[in-house]
Design a protein around this motif. Structure first.
Motif, PDB file in Angstrom:
ATOM      1  N   LEU A 214       0.827  -1.193   0.000  1.00  0.00           N
ATOM      2  CA  LEU A 214       0.000   0.000   0.000  1.00  0.00           C
ATOM      3  C   LEU A 214       0.863   1.244   0.000  1.00  0.00           C
ATOM      4  CD1 LEU A 214      -2.681  -0.955   2.681  1.00  0.00           C
ATOM      5  CD2 LEU A 214      -2.897  -1.107   0.203  1.00  0.00           C
ATOM      6  N   GLN A 218      -2.857   5.225   0.963  1.00  0.00           N
ATOM      7  CA  GLN A 218      -3.788   4.101   1.058  1.00  0.00           C
ATOM      8  C   GLN A 218      -3.768   3.493   2.456  1.00  0.00           C
ATOM      9  OE1 GLN A 218      -2.216   1.767  -2.174  1.00  0.00           O
ATOM     10  NE2 GLN A 218      -3.753   2.479  -3.624  1.00  0.00           N
ATOM     11  N   GLN A 219      -2.570   3.358   3.033  1.00  0.00           N
ATOM     12  CA  GLN A 219      -2.466   2.801   4.387  1.00  0.00           C
ATOM     13  C   GLN A 219      -3.185   3.691   5.399  1.00  0.00           C
ATOM     14  OE1 GLN A 219      -0.916  -0.238   5.372  1.00  0.00           O
ATOM     15  NE2 GLN A 219      -2.155   0.281   7.157  1.00  0.00           N
ATOM     16  N   VAL A 245      -7.805  -0.969  -0.706  1.00  0.00           N
ATOM     17  CA  VAL A 245      -7.969  -0.430   0.650  1.00  0.00           C
ATOM     18  C   VAL A 245      -9.082  -1.169   1.378  1.00  0.00           C
ATOM     19  CG1 VAL A 245      -8.680   1.600   1.976  1.00  0.00           C
ATOM     20  CG2 VAL A 245      -7.036   1.849   0.104  1.00  0.00           C
TER      21      VAL A 245
END
Length: 700
Positions: A214, A218-219, A245
Motif C-alpha cells: 500500500l 492508502q495505508q 484499501v
C-alpha cells in the motif's frame, strides 16, 4: 525478512526470477536479501549506489548475480535479478537494460505507438537470450505436459504466441528468460514479502502470491476511523486502489473487534460482480490466513436473494424486454383515479413518457427505493432523472407501478429491485438473520438504495460500515443521495478521497475524463494524480465492419507484443452483445484467438482476447483495450427517447464509455464508424475526443 526498521517488497519479475533459480543459487540470493533487510545502505563492497535515478538505484552482489533495488524508509523495493560475471556492469548499465531511459530515468523518447495500428507483423523475430531448459521449467513448476513445446521455442515472439499453453505459464517463462528493461520494471506493483519462509514456500509453489504494498495514503485510509461512531465513505476515481484499501480494511476491522473482545467476529464483504468474488477471496486468504473464515465475500444481490428467498420464485427475474411488455400491459389496465376523460389523459401522459422511461421510473425509482405509498413517491427526490414530473404525472406513474406489481404477482415473476426492496424491508423488521460485526461495501455507487439499506441493516453498529464509491463510474440506477437512503448514512467527518491513479497512465486518464465531460457526476475531488506516464490513446474511424475487424486484428497482437504480453492481456469492449459476438467470430477467422463473454460467464484465465459488453468490464482492468462495435443498433433504446429522457440516457451511456476507457492500463484504441449519422440519437456519444488528448491520425 526484515528487521524492525526495513520491509522488503519485490517486483513480480524478481519473484519469477528467484523461482527459476536452482536451489543452491536461490538460497544464496535469499541470504543476500536477509543482509539487505538489515541495512540497505551502500558499503562499498557488496552493496553499491549507482548513478542512475538520481542515485536512487542500487545493486547488491550475489555471486554471479546482481540484485537491483531502491529504498526509502521503511521499504526496500527489489527490482530485478541479473546474471553478470564482471564488475564492469556496475559502472555503465547497457542501454537495453535502461529501456531507452536517460540515466536519471526522468525522460524517455515517446515513440508513436500508432505503429501498432498501421504496421503489419514484422517478419524478423528476436532470438531468446537463453534456452528454455527442463531444469528451468521444473524450477518454475510448469506442468510437464507443456515442457516439450516450450523447450522447442527459440524466439520471444513465438514464446508469447504459442498455442495450447496457459497465458500465465507463457508470461512466467518469458519473465525468467528475457531481461526486462528497468523502465518497465518500475511500472510493476510492489509485492510485500512477509518473511524468508514465505519466499521458500513461494519457490516450492505453495503460495498463491503476495499482497500489494500500500502507498502511505492508502495505508492511512486502511487505519482511518478505526473506532468511528458512524459509517465511513472512501471515494476515488478509477485505478486509485479503493478496492485494495477495502480488502486491507477487513484486516483492520478484525483487529479492532478482537481488541473489543469479540472472539468469533463476522464480517461481510460485498463485491460488484461475481467475477471479482474469487479474486477477492484469494487476496483475503493471503492477507488473513486462517482468519479468512471470519469474512463472507458475496455480491449484494446474492445476499438480497437469500434474505428474500420466500419472495423469489423459481423463475428468473424479468429481462428488460419482458419488463417493457409488462409495463405496456399495465398502462392499459391500471386503475387510474378520476373520470373517463381524466383516465384517458393519464394514459396519454404515460404513453408520451415512453415505455423505456417508465420501466426505469417504476423499477429504478419506486421499486429500487422501496417507496410504499403515493405520498412517499410524491415527496421523493429523483436525482439523476432529468425530466421533472408534475404531481398529476406522478399519480399516473404510481397507478402504473401498482398494476405492474400486481401483474408480476399473478405471473409469479419479479424484478431485481423488488428482491432488494423486500430484503431491505425484511432486515428492517429484524428478519435478516444474524447481523454482522462489520460490513464492507465495494463500488457502492452502483447499488440501488434498497440494497444499501439492506446492508446497513445487516451491520450491528453504524461504525462497522465501510463503503467505497465513485459517482462518475455509476452506470446503473437513477442516482440518489446517501442521506435519503438510510438515517444512519451520515458521513460528516468520515468521508475522504483517494486521488492517485495507479492503473492507467496520465494520458489515458486525462483523455477519458475529457471525454466524460458533462456526464461527470462528481467533480469535487480536485486535481487528479497519476503514477505512470505513457502515450496518447487513439481514435480511428472505419468504413465497414470488415475494416473494423482488420484494424483490431492488427492492433491487438501488435500492442500485446509491444507490451511483452500475450493476447490474453487484451480486451475488446463492445456496445452490444450482438456486436461482441460478431467481432469475436471475425477475429478468430483472421487468426486472432478471441472469445465473447457476458458477465455471467466471464473467464479471465481463458487464452486469447476477451470480448465483453461495455457494462461487463466494470471492476476489471486490461493492459490493452479496444472499444468497438458501434453499429446502428448499438444503442437502439435511445431511439425511443427524446428531450430530457434522451439527455439522461446519453449521459448514462457516456459514463459507461468512461468506465470502459478507464479499464485500459497501457494502450487504448476507440474504433468509430465513418458514417456516424447511422447511430441516430446516439450520435453525440462519438463526439468529445479532444485532439490535444487523443491520437486522431487517419492512417488506419
Amino acid at each position: 525478512m526484515s528487521n524492525d526498521d526495513w520491509l522488503i517488497t519485490m517486483k513480480p519479475t524478481f519473484l519469477t526470477q528467484l523461482t527459476a533459480l536452482p536451489p543452491k543459487e536461490s538460497a544464496q540470493v535469499q541470504k543476500k536479501l536477509e543482509l539487505l533487510a538489515n541495512d540497505p545502505t551502500p558499503d562499498a563492497k557488496v552493496k553499491k549506489k549507482l548513478k542512475y535515478m538520481d542515485g536512487a538505484l542500487h545493486r547488491l552482489r550475489s555471486g554471479n548475480f546482481r540484485i537491483f533495488y531502491t529504498f526509502e524508509s521503511p521499504y526496500i523495493s527489489v527490482l530485478t535479478l541479473v546474471r553478470r560475471d564482471d564488475d564492469t556492469y556496475d559502472e555503465e548499465l547497457p542501454a537495453e537494460f535502461l529501456g531507452g531511459l536517460n540515466p536519471d530515468l526522468k525522460t524517455k523518447p515517446k515513440d508513436d505507438w500508432s505503429k501498432w495500428i498501421t504496421e503489419p507483423k514484422k517478419a524478423k523475430k528476436t532470438k531468446l537470450p537463453a534456452a528454455i531448459t527442463e531444469e528451468l521449467l521444473e524450477n518454475l513448476h510448469v506442468p510437464g505436459v507443456y515442457h516439450d513445446v516450450l523447450m522447442a521455442i527459440t524466439t520471444e515472439e513465438d514464446l508469447l504466441e504459442v498455442e495450447g499453453v496457459p497465458d500465465e505459464v507463457l508470461l512466467q517463462v518469458h519473465e525468467a528468460v528475457v531481461e526486462k528493461p528497468l523502465d518497465e520494471l518500475l511500472l510493476q506493483p510492489d509485492l510485500v514479502a512477509p518473511g524468508a519462509d514465505d519466499l521458500l514456500r513461494y519457490k516450492k509453489g505453495e503460495l498463491l502470491g503476495f499482497l500489494l504494498k500500500l502507498t502511505p495514503v492508502q495505508q492511512k485510509f486502511v487505519d482511518w476511523a478505526k473506532n468511528a461512531k458512524g459509517p465511513t465513505l472512501l471515494k476515488g476515481g478509477p485505478g486509485t486502489g479503493k478496492s485494495t484499501v477495502a480488502i486491507y480494511r477487513a484486516r483492520t476491522m478484525l483487529e479492532v473487534l478482537r481488541g473489543k473482545g469479540v472472539e468469533e467476529p463476522r464480517l461481510l464483504f460485498t463485491t460488484y460482480t461475481k467475477a471479482l468474488i474469487e479474486f477477492t477471496r484469494q487476496l483475503l486468504r493471503s492477507l488473513l490466513g486462517a482468519d479468512e473464515k471470519y469474512i463472507e465475500v458475496r455480491t449484494a444481490d446474492s445476499v438480497a436473494r437469500q434474505v428474500a428467498s420466500r419472495f423469489v420464485s423459481g423463475k428468473k427475474p424479468l429481462s428488460f424486454k419482458e419488463q417493457r411488455t409488462f409495463i405496456k400491459d399495465a398502462i392499459q389496465s391500471a386503475n387510474y383515479s378520476g373520470n373517463a376523460l381524466e383516465v384517458k389523459a393519464q394514459k396519454l401522459a404515460l404513453e408520451r413518457l415512453g415505455v423505456n422511461y417508465l420501466v426505469e421510473e417504476v423499477t429504478g425509482v419506486i421499486q429500487a427505493r422501496g417507496l410504499e405509498s403515493l405520498d412517499d413517491y410524491l415527496k421523493a427526490p429523483r436525482p439523476g432523472r432529468k425530466k421533472r414530473l408534475k404531481k398529476t404525472q406522478r399519480r399516473a406513474v404510481w397507478a402504473l407501478a401498482l398494476r405492474f406489481a400486481e401483474l408480476l404477482r399473478q405471473k409469479q415473476r419479479y424484478t431485481w429491485p423488488q428482491v432488494r426492496a423486500n430484503a431491505a424491508r425484511i432486515v428492517a423488521q429484524g428478519g435478516g438473520g444474524n447481523a454482522y460485526d462489520g460490513v464492507i461495501v465495494d463500488e457502492a455507487q452502483d447499488l440501488d438504495p434498497s440494497a444499501i439499506r439492506m446492508l446497513v441493516g445487516l451491520c450491528k453498529e453504524p461504525g462497522g460500515l465501510f463503503l467505497t464509491a465513485d459517482a462518475n463510474q455509476s452506470i446503473y440506477g437513477a442516482g440518489f443521495r446517501w442521506k435519503h437512503v438510510h438515517e444512519s448514512l451520515k458521513f460528516a467527518g468520515r468521508t475522504s478521497v483517494l486521488k492517485a491513479n495507479h492503473r492507467s497512465t496520465r494520458e489515458l486518464g486525462e483523455a477519458a475524463f475529457s471525454y466524460l465531460g458533462m456526464g461527470m457526476l462528481d467533480d469535487e475531488d480536485g486535481e487528479r494524480e497519476y503514477v505512470h506516464d505513457g502515450l496518447l490513446p487513439a481514435v480511428r474511424a472505419v468504413e465497414s465492419e470488415s475494416d473494423e475487424v482488420a484494424l483490431l486484428a492488427r492492433f491487438l497482437p501488435a500492442a500485446a507484443r509491444g507490451c511483452s504480453l500475450t493476447l490474453g492481456a487484451c480486451a475488446v469492449l463492445t456496445a452490444s452483445s450482438d456486436e461482441g459476438t460478431r467481432i469475436a467470430e471475425d477475429l478468430n477467422e483472421r487468426g486472432v484467438e478471441a472469445t465473447f463473454m457476458k458477465s455471467s460467464d466471464l473467464d479471465l484465465k481463458k487464452p486469447g482476447v476477451k470480448v465483453l459488453p461495455l457494462q461487463a468490464a466494470k471492476g476489471l482492468e486490461f493492459p490493452v483495450v479496444a472499444i468497438a462495435g458501434f453499429s446502428s443498433n448499438a444503442f437502439n433504446y435511445l431511439r425511443f427517447l427524446d428531450g430530457d429522457d434522451l439527455e439522461e440516457g446519453l449521459l448514462k451511456e457516456r459514463r459507461t464509455m468512461f468506465v470502459a476507457m478507464t479499464r485500459a492500463m497501457r494502450a487504448l484504441l476507440v474504433v468509430l464508424p465513418f458514417d456516424t449519422d447511422q447511430l441516430g440519437p446516439a450520435r453525440p456519444l462519438v463526439d468529445g475526443f479532444d485532439p490535444e488528448l487523443w491520437n486522431m491520425g487517419d492512417e488506419a
